[in-house]
Design a protein around this motif. Structure first.
Motif, PDB file in Angstrom:
ATOM      1  N   UNK A  20       0.814  -1.222   0.000  1.00 57.83           N
ATOM      2  CA  UNK A  20       0.000   0.000   0.000  1.00 57.83           C
ATOM      3  C   UNK A  20       0.844   1.268   0.000  1.00 57.83           C
ATOM      4  N   UNK A  21       2.149   1.137   0.170  1.00 58.26           N
ATOM      5  CA  UNK A  21       3.030   2.306   0.236  1.00 58.26           C
ATOM      6  C   UNK A  21       3.182   2.932  -1.153  1.00 58.26           C
ATOM      7  N   UNK A  42       4.207  10.155   5.111  1.00 60.36           N
ATOM      8  CA  UNK A  42       3.225  10.231   6.192  1.00 60.36           C
ATOM      9  C   UNK A  42       1.791  10.051   5.700  1.00 60.36           C
ATOM     10  N   UNK A  43       1.610   9.166   4.760  1.00 59.47           N
ATOM     11  CA  UNK A  43       0.279   8.976   4.173  1.00 59.47           C
ATOM     12  C   UNK A  43      -0.658   8.171   5.071  1.00 59.47           C
ATOM     13  N   UNK A  44      -0.135   7.474   6.047  1.00 64.60           N
ATOM     14  CA  UNK A  44      -0.879   6.659   7.019  1.00 64.60           C
ATOM     15  C   UNK A  44      -1.437   5.356   6.457  1.00 64.60           C
ATOM     16  N   UNK A  45      -1.162   5.022   5.219  1.00 62.20           N
ATOM     17  CA  UNK A  45      -1.745   3.815   4.628  1.00 62.20           C
ATOM     18  C   UNK A  45      -1.190   2.526   5.215  1.00 62.20           C
ATOM     19  N   UNK A  56       4.043   2.663  13.785  1.00 62.64           N
ATOM     20  CA  UNK A  56       3.529   3.834  14.494  1.00 62.64           C
ATOM     21  C   UNK A  56       4.064   5.103  13.859  1.00 62.64           C
ATOM     22  N   UNK A  57       3.303   6.177  13.999  1.00 60.08           N
ATOM     23  CA  UNK A  57       3.820   7.495  13.652  1.00 60.08           C
ATOM     24  C   UNK A  57       4.975   7.782  14.615  1.00 60.08           C
ATOM     25  N   UNK A  58       5.976   8.475  14.146  1.00 63.73           N
ATOM     26  CA  UNK A  58       7.168   8.724  14.952  1.00 63.73           C
ATOM     27  C   UNK A  58       6.837   9.298  16.329  1.00 63.73           C
TER      28      UNK A  58
END
Length: 107
Positions: A20-21, A42-45, A56-58
């Motif tokens: 998905x990236x 940082x698309x969150x996919x 996780x987000x940083x």
């Protein structure tokens, strides 16, 4: 704020996230994946695609796993890009959720 692969990926290496990236920022090691922070948009996919909640987000990396931010940056420069899903490592389901896996990381 890039995303980070954390300890739970070690010895599991599910690769659902890589397909998905949109920018191919995942890199593959022998028993772990990392995200290149310079490529991540940082698309969150990827985060919801991880079946073991290892991404996780940083700014949201769990306490005690902050070192994985630097580890992702370091290893993404050494390991090849992965863009297609592969089967998880044998026994991955047995390793899901086990603490203290950092010493088992293969470089």
């Amino acid at each position: 704020m890039p995303f980070v692969v954390t300890e739970n990926c070690i010895k599991c290496k599910y690769t659902d996230c890589v397909e998905v990236c949109p920018v191919d920022c995942f890199h593959e090691g022998p028993n772990f994946l990392v995200i290149d922070p310079d490529e991540c948009i940082d698309c969150t996919l990827c985060e919801p695609e991880c079946p073991i909640n290892a991404i996780y987000a940083e700014d949201d990396v769990p306490a005690g796993q902050e070192g994985f931010v630097a580890l992702n940056a370091e290893l993404s420069k050494e390991w090849p890009v992965i863009t297609t899903r592969k089967e998880p490592l044998p026994g991955a389901e047995d390793w899901d959720g086990k603490p203290g896996k950092l010493p088992l990381l293969e470089r």
